[in-house]
Motif scaffolding. Structure first.
Motif, mmCIF file in Angstrom:
data_model
loop_
_atom_site.group_PDB
_atom_site.id
_atom_site.type_symbol
_atom_site.label_atom_id
_atom_site.label_comp_id
_atom_site.label_asym_id
_atom_site.label_seq_id
_atom_site.Cartn_x
_atom_site.Cartn_y
_atom_site.Cartn_z
ATOM 1 N N TYR A 1 0.815 -1.203 0.000
ATOM 2 C CA TYR A 1 0.000 0.000 0.000
ATOM 3 C C TYR A 1 0.856 1.263 0.000
ATOM 4 O O TYR A 1 1.990 1.259 0.473
ATOM 5 C CB TYR A 1 -0.898 0.053 1.233
ATOM 6 N N ARG A 2 0.238 2.350 -0.450
ATOM 7 C CA ARG A 2 0.887 3.645 -0.463
ATOM 8 C C ARG A 2 -0.183 4.742 -0.439
ATOM 9 O O ARG A 2 -1.313 4.505 -0.825
ATOM 10 C CB ARG A 2 1.708 3.756 -1.746
ATOM 11 N N SER A 3 0.159 5.923 -0.010
ATOM 12 C CA SER A 3 -0.654 7.134 -0.118
ATOM 13 C C SER A 3 -2.023 7.057 0.558
ATOM 14 O O SER A 3 -3.041 7.334 -0.070
ATOM 15 C CB SER A 3 -0.852 7.522 -1.592
ATOM 16 N N PRO A 4 -2.104 6.727 1.849
ATOM 17 C CA PRO A 4 -3.421 6.745 2.499
ATOM 18 C C PRO A 4 -3.955 8.162 2.608
ATOM 19 O O PRO A 4 -3.216 9.102 2.894
ATOM 20 C CB PRO A 4 -3.136 6.157 3.884
ATOM 21 N N ARG A 5 -5.259 8.325 2.350
ATOM 22 C CA ARG A 5 -5.917 9.621 2.468
ATOM 23 C C ARG A 5 -7.284 9.415 3.115
ATOM 24 O O ARG A 5 -8.101 8.641 2.607
ATOM 25 C CB ARG A 5 -6.124 10.285 1.102
ATOM 26 N N SER B 1 -3.053 0.569 -3.954
ATOM 27 C CA SER B 1 -2.657 -0.811 -3.712
ATOM 28 C C SER B 1 -1.903 -1.325 -4.928
ATOM 29 O O SER B 1 -2.318 -1.111 -6.061
ATOM 30 C CB SER B 1 -3.883 -1.695 -3.466
ATOM 31 N N TYR B 2 -0.803 -2.013 -4.681
ATOM 32 C CA TYR B 2 0.020 -2.544 -5.765
ATOM 33 C C TYR B 2 -0.192 -4.034 -5.972
ATOM 34 O O TYR B 2 0.660 -4.711 -6.509
ATOM 35 C CB TYR B 2 1.495 -2.241 -5.480
ATOM 36 N N SER C 1 1.406 -2.468 -10.806
ATOM 37 C CA SER C 1 0.022 -2.533 -11.275
ATOM 38 C C SER C 1 -0.885 -1.867 -10.255
ATOM 39 O O SER C 1 -1.754 -2.500 -9.664
ATOM 40 C CB SER C 1 -0.391 -3.987 -11.503
ATOM 41 N N PRO C 2 -0.694 -0.576 -10.019
ATOM 42 C CA PRO C 2 -1.418 0.089 -8.942
ATOM 43 C C PRO C 2 -2.849 0.462 -9.297
ATOM 44 O O PRO C 2 -3.146 0.831 -10.425
ATOM 45 C CB PRO C 2 -0.584 1.354 -8.708
ATOM 46 N N ASP C 3 -3.714 0.368 -8.317
ATOM 47 C CA ASP C 3 -5.092 0.841 -8.415
ATOM 48 C C ASP C 3 -5.467 1.551 -7.123
ATOM 49 O O ASP C 3 -4.851 1.354 -6.083
ATOM 50 C CB ASP C 3 -6.056 -0.314 -8.672
ATOM 51 N N ILE C 4 -6.523 2.356 -7.213
ATOM 52 C CA ILE C 4 -7.044 3.065 -6.053
ATOM 53 C C ILE C 4 -8.122 2.208 -5.408
ATOM 54 O O ILE C 4 -9.017 1.715 -6.084
ATOM 55 C CB ILE C 4 -7.631 4.445 -6.448
ATOM 56 N N TRP C 5 -8.021 2.026 -4.127
ATOM 57 C CA TRP C 5 -8.985 1.295 -3.320
ATOM 58 C C TRP C 5 -9.452 2.200 -2.184
ATOM 59 O O TRP C 5 -8.783 3.175 -1.851
ATOM 60 C CB TRP C 5 -8.350 0.042 -2.719
#
Length: 181
Positions: A45-49, A61-62, A73-77
């Motif tokens: 994971y990266r960039s929690p908001r 999430s990668y 292969s990142p997407d926003i969750w």
């Protein structure tokens, strides 16, 4: 290093754990420094908001396979901080660095090219509906650090890039019909 986000009510959401590509978890931290695991469990994971209302966390999430391979292969969750149930918001395997619009109705994010490099586009999409994503900014020069704020009385999107941060009034970008406030 840990990444974090702070909700208006003071709740801190911390992403802790290894280096890029390593397994990480989300942790809620109270003012008394009590740490409680939240979210979907360990992952890349990266960039929690935290959402403006403090009930939802958006993150990159990668996991998954996409054009750039399994790690790129990142997407926003998102996940609800009470139920911890994850929901995939993007499915293109090229979406990173989410930012909430101040009303919590949309999330903006940067697109990466299939090579893993930043593209020049900032996209956004509704959070609660299944509407398609739309281009918010083109030619943003490697966008990152997307945030919303005020600019001369207008809601604006600020985009950091390799040179500096720039602000764009939403009502100029989109027309008054889709600009909040």
């Amino acid at each position: 290093a840990a990444a974090f986000a702070v909700a208006r009510g003071g709740m801190i959401v911390l992403r802790s754990g290894g280096s890029f590509g390593g397994m990480r978890t989300f942790v809620r931290v109270t003012r008394a420094n009590v740490r409680t695991p939240i979210g979907p469990g360990a992952g890349a994971y990266r960039s929690p908001r935290v959402s403006p209302d403090g009930h939802t966390v958006a993150y990159t999430s990668y996991f998954g396979g996409g054009p750039a391979g399994p790690i790129l292969s990142p997407d926003i969750w998102t996940f609800d901080v009470q139920s911890n149930i994850p929901r995939r918001l993007t499915t293109d395997s090229m979406s990173i660095d989410p930012a909430w619009r101040p009303d919590g109705e949309r999330i903006a994010y940067a697109r990466v090219a299939s090579t893993g490099e930043y593209s020049d586009s900032v996209m956004w999409r509704p959070v609660k509906t299944t509407g398609p994503p739309a281009v918010l900014l083109k030619d943003a020069r490697r966008p990152y650090a997307i945030s919303f704020g005020k600019l001369h009385g207008h809601i604006a999107v600020s985009v950091g890039d390799t040179h500096n941060a720039r602000k764009y009034p939403l009502d100029i970008l989109l027309g008054a019909a889709d600009s909040p406030g």
